[in-house]
Design a protein around this motif. Structure first.
Motif, PDB file in Angstrom:
ATOM      1  N   LEU A   1     -37.294  -4.904  19.649  1.00 55.19           N
ATOM      2  CA  LEU A   1     -36.386  -4.560  20.739  1.00 55.19           C
ATOM      3  C   LEU A   1     -35.071  -4.000  20.206  1.00 55.19           C
ATOM      4  CD1 LEU A   1     -36.890  -7.541  23.212  1.00 55.19           C
ATOM      5  CD2 LEU A   1     -37.553  -5.152  23.560  1.00 55.19           C
ATOM      6  N   LYS A   2     -34.636  -4.534  19.089  1.00 52.46           N
ATOM      7  CA  LYS A   2     -33.390  -4.060  18.473  1.00 52.46           C
ATOM      8  C   LYS A   2     -33.520  -2.599  18.061  1.00 52.46           C
ATOM      9  CE  LYS A   2     -30.428  -5.123  14.537  1.00 52.46           C
ATOM     10  NZ  LYS A   2     -30.268  -6.005  13.382  1.00 52.46           N
ATOM     11  N   ARG A   3     -34.677  -2.230  17.535  1.00 55.22           N
ATOM     12  CA  ARG A   3     -34.896  -0.850  17.109  1.00 55.22           C
ATOM     13  C   ARG A   3     -35.068   0.109  18.287  1.00 55.22           C
ATOM     14  NH1 ARG A   3     -39.438  -2.423  13.895  1.00 55.22           N
ATOM     15  NH2 ARG A   3     -38.500  -3.888  12.479  1.00 55.22           N
ATOM     16  N   GLY A   4     -35.725  -0.325  19.345  1.00 51.41           N
ATOM     17  CA  GLY A   4     -36.078   0.592  20.421  1.00 51.41           C
ATOM     18  C   GLY A   4     -35.251   0.452  21.677  1.00 51.41           C
ATOM     19  N   ALA A   5     -34.114  -0.199  21.619  1.00 50.21           N
ATOM     20  CA  ALA A   5     -33.352  -0.462  22.832  1.00 50.21           C
ATOM     21  C   ALA A   5     -32.345   0.627  23.180  1.00 50.21           C
ATOM     22  CB  ALA A   5     -32.605  -1.792  22.681  1.00 50.21           C
TER      23      ALA A   5
ATOM     24  N   THR B   1     -31.565   4.865  27.267  1.00 53.87           N
ATOM     25  CA  THR B   1     -30.984   4.509  28.562  1.00 53.87           C
ATOM     26  C   THR B   1     -31.038   5.723  29.476  1.00 53.87           C
ATOM     27  OG1 THR B   1     -28.756   5.130  27.887  1.00 53.87           O
ATOM     28  CG2 THR B   1     -29.412   2.834  27.505  1.00 53.87           C
ATOM     29  N   ASP B   2     -30.688   5.500  30.733  1.00 57.80           N
ATOM     30  CA  ASP B   2     -30.691   6.591  31.711  1.00 57.80           C
ATOM     31  C   ASP B   2     -29.662   7.661  31.348  1.00 57.80           C
ATOM     32  OD1 ASP B   2     -32.678   5.370  33.163  1.00 57.80           O
ATOM     33  OD2 ASP B   2     -31.284   4.353  34.522  1.00 57.80           O
ATOM     34  N   LYS B   3     -28.492   7.221  30.925  1.00 57.00           N
ATOM     35  CA  LYS B   3     -27.444   8.183  30.576  1.00 57.00           C
ATOM     36  C   LYS B   3     -27.882   9.036  29.380  1.00 57.00           C
ATOM     37  CE  LYS B   3     -22.590   8.696  29.503  1.00 57.00           C
ATOM     38  NZ  LYS B   3     -21.309   8.041  29.271  1.00 57.00           N
ATOM     39  N   GLU B   4     -28.511   8.404  28.423  1.00 54.61           N
ATOM     40  CA  GLU B   4     -28.989   9.140  27.246  1.00 54.61           C
ATOM     41  C   GLU B   4     -30.054  10.156  27.651  1.00 54.61           C
ATOM     42  OE1 GLU B   4     -31.141   8.207  22.968  1.00 54.61           O
ATOM     43  OE2 GLU B   4     -30.294   6.559  24.129  1.00 54.61           O
ATOM     44  N   MET B   5     -30.958   9.753  28.497  1.00 62.56           N
ATOM     45  CA  MET B   5     -32.008  10.667  28.947  1.00 62.56           C
ATOM     46  C   MET B   5     -31.407  11.830  29.740  1.00 62.56           C
ATOM     47  SD  MET B   5     -34.639   9.350  27.620  1.00 62.56           S
ATOM     48  CE  MET B   5     -36.168   9.754  28.384  1.00 62.56           C
ATOM     49  N   GLN B   6     -30.394  11.539  30.559  1.00 65.46           N
ATOM     50  CA  GLN B   6     -29.737  12.586  31.340  1.00 65.46           C
ATOM     51  C   GLN B   6     -29.039  13.590  30.418  1.00 65.46           C
ATOM     52  OE1 GLN B   6     -26.569  11.143  33.786  1.00 65.46           O
ATOM     53  NE2 GLN B   6     -26.135  13.145  34.670  1.00 65.46           N
ATOM     54  N   LEU B   7     -28.334  13.083  29.399  1.00 67.31           N
ATOM     55  CA  LEU B   7     -27.656  13.983  28.455  1.00 67.31           C
ATOM     56  C   LEU B   7     -28.669  14.839  27.701  1.00 67.31           C
ATOM     57  CD1 LEU B   7     -24.826  11.702  27.035  1.00 67.31           C
ATOM     58  CD2 LEU B   7     -24.542  13.778  28.395  1.00 67.31           C
TER      59      LEU B   7
ATOM     60  N   ALA C   1     -24.141  11.855  20.725  1.00 68.38           N
ATOM     61  CA  ALA C   1     -24.066  11.150  19.447  1.00 68.38           C
ATOM     62  C   ALA C   1     -23.053  10.004  19.511  1.00 68.38           C
ATOM     63  CB  ALA C   1     -23.697  12.126  18.335  1.00 68.38           C
ATOM     64  N   ASN C   2     -21.893  10.251  20.135  1.00 66.42           N
ATOM     65  CA  ASN C   2     -20.894   9.198  20.272  1.00 66.42           C
ATOM     66  C   ASN C   2     -21.412   8.058  21.143  1.00 66.42           C
ATOM     67  OD1 ASN C   2     -19.023  10.544  18.698  1.00 66.42           O
ATOM     68  ND2 ASN C   2     -18.006  11.510  20.436  1.00 66.42           N
ATOM     69  N   TYR C   3     -22.079   8.410  22.222  1.00 63.86           N
ATOM     70  CA  TYR C   3     -22.634   7.400  23.118  1.00 63.86           C
ATOM     71  C   TYR C   3     -23.687   6.567  22.393  1.00 63.86           C
ATOM     72  CZ  TYR C   3     -25.057   5.314  27.067  1.00 63.86           C
ATOM     73  OH  TYR C   3     -25.647   4.428  27.922  1.00 63.86           O
ATOM     74  N   GLN C   4     -24.553   7.217  21.625  1.00 61.96           N
ATOM     75  CA  GLN C   4     -25.597   6.499  20.884  1.00 61.96           C
ATOM     76  C   GLN C   4     -24.992   5.572  19.842  1.00 61.96           C
ATOM     77  OE1 GLN C   4     -28.015   9.746  19.457  1.00 61.96           O
ATOM     78  NE2 GLN C   4     -29.625   9.290  20.954  1.00 61.96           N
ATOM     79  N   ALA C   5     -23.943   6.033  19.148  1.00 62.25           N
ATOM     80  CA  ALA C   5     -23.302   5.195  18.136  1.00 62.25           C
ATOM     81  C   ALA C   5     -22.692   3.949  18.781  1.00 62.25           C
ATOM     82  CB  ALA C   5     -22.235   5.986  17.397  1.00 62.25           C
ATOM     83  N   HIS C   6     -22.033   4.134  19.912  1.00 61.05           N
ATOM     84  CA  HIS C   6     -21.421   3.004  20.617  1.00 61.05           C
ATOM     85  C   HIS C   6     -22.494   2.039  21.120  1.00 61.05           C
ATOM     86  CE1 HIS C   6     -18.646   0.768  23.105  1.00 61.05           C
ATOM     87  NE2 HIS C   6     -19.413   0.999  24.166  1.00 61.05           N
ATOM     88  N   LEU C   7     -23.537   2.581  21.711  1.00 61.17           N
ATOM     89  CA  LEU C   7     -24.618   1.751  22.242  1.00 61.17           C
ATOM     90  C   LEU C   7     -25.354   1.013  21.116  1.00 61.17           C
ATOM     91  CD1 LEU C   7     -26.157   1.026  24.861  1.00 61.17           C
ATOM     92  CD2 LEU C   7     -27.718   2.878  24.307  1.00 61.17           C
ATOM     93  N   THR C   8     -25.585   1.700  20.016  1.00 57.95           N
ATOM     94  CA  THR C   8     -26.274   1.082  18.885  1.00 57.95           C
ATOM     95  C   THR C   8     -25.473  -0.089  18.338  1.00 57.95           C
ATOM     96  OG1 THR C   8     -27.313   3.174  18.331  1.00 57.95           O
ATOM     97  CG2 THR C   8     -27.249   1.516  16.606  1.00 57.95           C
ATOM     98  N   GLN C   9     -24.163   0.073  18.259  1.00 56.27           N
ATOM     99  CA  GLN C   9     -23.302  -1.004  17.764  1.00 56.27           C
ATOM    100  C   GLN C   9     -23.374  -2.223  18.693  1.00 56.27           C
ATOM    101  OE1 GLN C   9     -21.858  -1.008  14.904  1.00 56.27           O
ATOM    102  NE2 GLN C   9     -20.788  -2.935  15.120  1.00 56.27           N
TER     103      GLN C   9
ATOM    104  N   SER D   1     -25.548  -7.718  19.693  1.00 60.88           N
ATOM    105  CA  SER D   1     -26.211  -8.625  20.616  1.00 60.88           C
ATOM    106  C   SER D   1     -27.494  -9.197  20.018  1.00 60.88           C
ATOM    107  CB  SER D   1     -26.482  -7.881  21.912  1.00 60.88           C
ATOM    108  OG  SER D   1     -27.691  -8.189  22.457  1.00 60.88           O
ATOM    109  N   TYR D   2     -28.347  -8.346  19.468  1.00 59.64           N
ATOM    110  CA  TYR D   2     -29.610  -8.820  18.900  1.00 59.64           C
ATOM    111  C   TYR D   2     -29.396  -9.598  17.607  1.00 59.64           C
ATOM    112  CZ  TYR D   2     -32.456  -6.395  22.319  1.00 59.64           C
ATOM    113  OH  TYR D   2     -33.055  -6.003  23.480  1.00 59.64           O
ATOM    114  N   ASP D   3     -28.362  -9.260  16.837  1.00 60.23           N
ATOM    115  CA  ASP D   3     -28.077 -10.030  15.632  1.00 60.23           C
ATOM    116  C   ASP D   3     -27.727 -11.472  15.978  1.00 60.23           C
ATOM    117  OD1 ASP D   3     -28.634  -7.987  13.887  1.00 60.23           O
ATOM    118  OD2 ASP D   3     -26.538  -7.422  13.548  1.00 60.23           O
ATOM    119  N   LEU D   4     -26.996 -11.664  17.059  1.00 59.54           N
ATOM    120  CA  LEU D   4     -26.666 -13.020  17.495  1.00 59.54           C
ATOM    121  C   LEU D   4     -27.943 -13.778  17.871  1.00 59.54           C
ATOM    122  CD1 LEU D   4     -24.613 -15.203  18.293  1.00 59.54           C
ATOM    123  CD2 LEU D   4     -24.556 -14.154  20.562  1.00 59.54           C
TER     124      LEU D   4
END
Length: 184
Positions: free
Chosen positions: A43-47, A50-56, A94-102, A107-110
């Motif tokens: 889940l951490k790898r494939g999360a 999102t809708d916003k990413e698909m729209q962009l 790219a900025n959105y993906q970097a923010h979302l990935t972080q 979250s998943y690390d916790l």
């Protein structure tokens, strides 16, 4: 046959039933923790979808398609403008993906840390629970080259059976569950 002997036989039967259920019980617990860890890592790898990413991505694809349709020299400026807009959208993506990935990683690390602590705690409880008694009795000919690795000399072994200790059983279960989760 006296009443004391009957009670001893019943206690022996209960001990054998408990011992026969101990090995599958430990295996199930180890499998659940291993499966949960694998699922969280997947889940951490494939999360990041999102809708916003698909729209962009759709907007970028549409802009590049329109820019490619302007192939005449008179429409070069219009095509260049569309390519610049697509490049700006790619940078935003790219900025959105970097923010979302972080965020996802934190979250998943916790969750993975909490799961690891729970797994260690459960393993320690299982070791203390089964330390003085074997987890299973397995026929010696089934474990021919590995019988001594799975048993402790403290318990010894009867003539035809190897008494399997908790630590070797946990190691064996962990390896088998990792292999099974990798395949699944």
């Amino acid at each position: 046959m006296g009443e004391g002997e009957m009670i001893n036989m019943r206690e022996g039967e209960i001990l054998e039933q408990t011992r026969s259920l101990a090995a599958p019980f430990v295996f199930f617990i180890v499998f659940v923790f291993q499966f949960a860890t694998k699922r969280l890592q997947d889940l951490k790898r494939g999360a990041s979808k999102t809708d916003k990413e698909m729209q962009l991505r759709g907007e970028i694809k549409q802009l590049l398609k329109e820019a490619a349709s302007y192939s005449q020299p008179s429409t070069f400026a219009q095509a260049a403008k569309l390519r610049r807009m697509a490049a700006a959208k790619e940078k935003e993506l790219a900025n959105y993906q970097a923010h979302l990935t972080q965020e996802v990683k934190q979250s998943y690390d916790l969750y993975l840390k909490v799961l690891f602590v729970a797994k260690v705690f459960i393993h320690i409880v299982l070791v203390f629970w089964f330390w003085s008694s074997p987890v299973a009795s397995v026929s010696q000919h089934l474990l021919q080259p590995f019988g001594r690795l799975l048993s402790l000399k403290i318990w010894g072994s009867s003539s035809n059976y190897v008494q399997v200790g908790i630590i070797p059983w946990l190691v064996l279960c962990s390896r088998v569950c990792k292999f099974a989760c990798r395949i699944a």
